[in-house]
Scaffold this motif. Structure first.
Motif, short mmCIF file in Angstrom:
data_model
loop_
_atom_site.label_atom_id
_atom_site.label_comp_id
_atom_site.label_asym_id
_atom_site.label_seq_id
_atom_site.Cartn_x
_atom_site.Cartn_y
_atom_site.Cartn_z
N ARG A 20 0.84 -1.20 0.00
CA ARG A 20 0.00 0.00 0.00
C ARG A 20 0.87 1.25 0.00
NH1 ARG A 20 -0.77 4.23 2.24
NH2 ARG A 20 0.84 3.65 3.73
N SER A 22 0.41 5.71 -0.90
CA SER A 22 -0.49 6.75 -1.38
C SER A 22 -0.23 6.93 -2.86
CB SER A 22 -0.26 8.04 -0.61
OG SER A 22 -0.64 7.84 0.73
N ARG A 24 -0.90 8.57 -6.54
CA ARG A 24 -1.33 9.86 -7.10
C ARG A 24 -1.31 9.85 -8.63
NH1 ARG A 24 1.81 10.74 -2.49
NH2 ARG A 24 0.66 11.67 -0.75
N ASN A 132 -5.37 16.79 -6.16
CA ASN A 132 -6.19 16.19 -5.10
C ASN A 132 -7.66 16.25 -5.47
OD1 ASN A 132 -5.04 15.33 -2.34
ND2 ASN A 132 -3.79 17.13 -2.85
N ALA A 178 -5.50 8.52 0.78
CA ALA A 178 -6.34 9.25 1.74
C ALA A 178 -6.13 10.74 1.46
CB ALA A 178 -5.93 8.91 3.17
N GLN A 179 -7.18 11.53 1.61
CA GLN A 179 -7.10 12.93 1.22
C GLN A 179 -7.79 13.86 2.21
OE1 GLN A 179 -8.84 12.12 -2.88
NE2 GLN A 179 -7.24 13.61 -3.33
N GLU A 180 -7.00 14.30 3.20
CA GLU A 180 -7.53 15.33 4.10
C GLU A 180 -7.76 16.63 3.36
OE1 GLU A 180 -5.09 14.09 8.17
OE2 GLU A 180 -4.12 15.13 6.51
N ALA A 181 -7.07 16.79 2.24
CA ALA A 181 -7.18 18.04 1.46
C ALA A 181 -8.64 18.38 1.17
CB ALA A 181 -6.41 17.90 0.15
N THR A 221 7.69 6.52 0.59
CA THR A 221 8.03 7.37 1.73
C THR A 221 8.80 6.55 2.76
OG1 THR A 221 5.83 6.87 2.56
CG2 THR A 221 6.12 9.01 1.51
N ARG A 223 10.27 5.72 6.75
CA ARG A 223 9.72 5.64 8.10
C ARG A 223 10.86 5.67 9.10
NH1 ARG A 223 5.85 6.20 5.29
NH2 ARG A 223 3.83 5.11 5.41
C1 LIG Z 1 -5.71 10.69 6.97
C2 LIG Z 1 -4.75 10.97 5.84
C3 LIG Z 1 -4.96 12.05 5.03
C4 LIG Z 1 -4.11 12.30 3.95
N1 LIG Z 1 -4.36 13.37 3.11
C5 LIG Z 1 -3.65 13.52 1.98
C6 LIG Z 1 -4.00 14.51 1.01
O1 LIG Z 1 -4.92 15.29 1.21
N2 LIG Z 1 -3.32 14.56 -0.14
C7 LIG Z 1 -2.27 13.71 -0.40
O2 LIG Z 1 -1.69 13.80 -1.49
N3 LIG Z 1 -1.89 12.76 0.50
C8 LIG Z 1 -2.55 12.64 1.67
N4 LIG Z 1 -2.23 11.65 2.57
C9 LIG Z 1 -1.12 10.74 2.25
C10 LIG Z 1 0.11 10.95 3.14
O3 LIG Z 1 0.86 12.02 2.66
C11 LIG Z 1 0.90 9.63 3.11
O4 LIG Z 1 0.14 8.63 3.76
C12 LIG Z 1 2.25 9.72 3.80
O5 LIG Z 1 3.09 10.64 3.14
C13 LIG Z 1 2.94 8.35 3.83
O6 LIG Z 1 3.10 7.87 2.51
P1 LIG Z 1 2.43 6.50 2.03
O7 LIG Z 1 0.97 6.58 2.27
O8 LIG Z 1 2.77 6.41 0.56
O9 LIG Z 1 3.05 5.40 2.83
C14 LIG Z 1 -3.03 11.42 3.68
C15 LIG Z 1 -2.81 10.33 4.53
C16 LIG Z 1 -3.67 10.10 5.60
C17 LIG Z 1 -3.43 8.90 6.47
#
Ligand SMILES: Cc1cc2nc3c(=O)[nH]c(=O)nc-3n(C[C@H](O)[C@H](O)[C@H](O)COP(=O)(O)O)c2cc1C
Length: 236
Positions: A20, A22, A24, A132, A178-181, A221, A223
């Motif tokens: 898994r 994130s 894009r 986003n 995931a996108q808090e944005a 990313t 850790r």
């Molecule tokens: C709750 C949550 C919200 C996040 N919101 C965004 C977001 O709005 N846009 C984005 O590009 N990544 C977002 N991320 C991704 C994080 O940047 C990412 O999980 C982190 O950098 C670790 O990378 P990985 O998920 O590839 O392991 C979010 C992750 C989480 C858990």
């Protein structure tokens, strides 16, 4: 071999956790409703304190998703990243110090490096952030809401649901971000999904088939080391 149309999946939990990331960049490939329903139905087995199951999820695809994206794109030139205003929660604490600030900075720099966007090219960095609000091209957009009288423990429950969705999607050869944005567009999203005022938008999530050729596909990313994060007591 991953077969997303049946429940026969061969990824171990460990492999799904490892795989898994994130994502894009997505392929223009539909996510069958049966696949999405299966992921969400299984994810609802996530634990929650007192089994409150304090989550509310809205899923968009097709025209409703396109309408939301169009709406946000039309508002962006005037609203900018102020979004709908009246933010309902702060994504980060006002005083984000190290090591957190540095980790956030590094995650951003690694992403922009993969996209060959230098620090001084603010316009392209902004443009990437705007992606986003197209779900990075994913064919499904999920929105995770919580009742606004819930507290930190229930917000943590919601995070467990989200991670379970992400792992089940990974198991099926899908990817997520995931996108808090999306929280900056909480009013616009509410109007599109029809969430009642009592619910508060925590996060969106892009979900779709990943584009392995996308420049960001290789971003992994880092850790902190295990022993930096975890203290072990009681072992010889
Ligand atoms: C709750 C949550 C919200 C996040 N919101 C965004 C977001 O709005 N846009 C984005 O590009 N990544 C977002 N991320 C991704 C994080 O940047 C990412 O999980 C982190 O950098 C670790 O990378 P990985 O998920 O590839 O392991 C979010 C992750 C989480 C858990």
């Amino acid at each position: 071999m991953i077969d997303e149309t049946t429940s026969k999946h061969s990824l171990s939990v460990s492999d799904a956790v490892d795989r898994r990331q994130s994502t894009r960049g997505y392929l223009d490939r539909e996510v069958p409703i049966d696949v999405l329903r299966d992921i969400l139905a299984r994810a609802l087995r996530s634990p929650s304190g007192g089994n409150l199951q304090p989550w509310h999820v809205y899923a968009l695809a097709g025209q409703p998703l396109a309408d939301l994206v169009d709406d946000v794109m039309a508002k962006l030139p005037t609203a900018g990243f102020g979004g709908d205003g009246d933010f309902e929660y702060a994504v980060y604490p006002a005083s984000l110090g190290d090591p957190y600030l540095n980790r956030r900075f590094r995650a951003g720099e690694d992403l922009y490096k993969a996209l060959s966007i230098p620090r001084e090219d603010k316009a392209r960095r902004r443009q990437q952030f705007v992606e986003n609000f197209r779900f990075f091209g994913a064919r499904v957009g999920l929105f995770f809401y919580i009742d606004r009288n819930m507290g930190a423990p229930q917000w943590s429950d919601l995070g467990m649901l989200m991670q379970t969705v992400m792992l089940l999607a990974t198991e099926r050869g899908l990817a997520t971000c995931a996108q808090e944005a999306w929280s900056i567009w909480h009013k616009t999203v509410r109007a599109h999904v029809g969430a009642p005022p009592q619910l508060m938008l925590f996060s969106g999530m892009a979900l779709g088939y990943p584009d392995p050729e996308h420049p960001t596909a290789s971003v992994r990313t880092d850790r902190a080391a295990l022993d930096e994060m975890v203290s072990f007591r009681g072992w010889a």
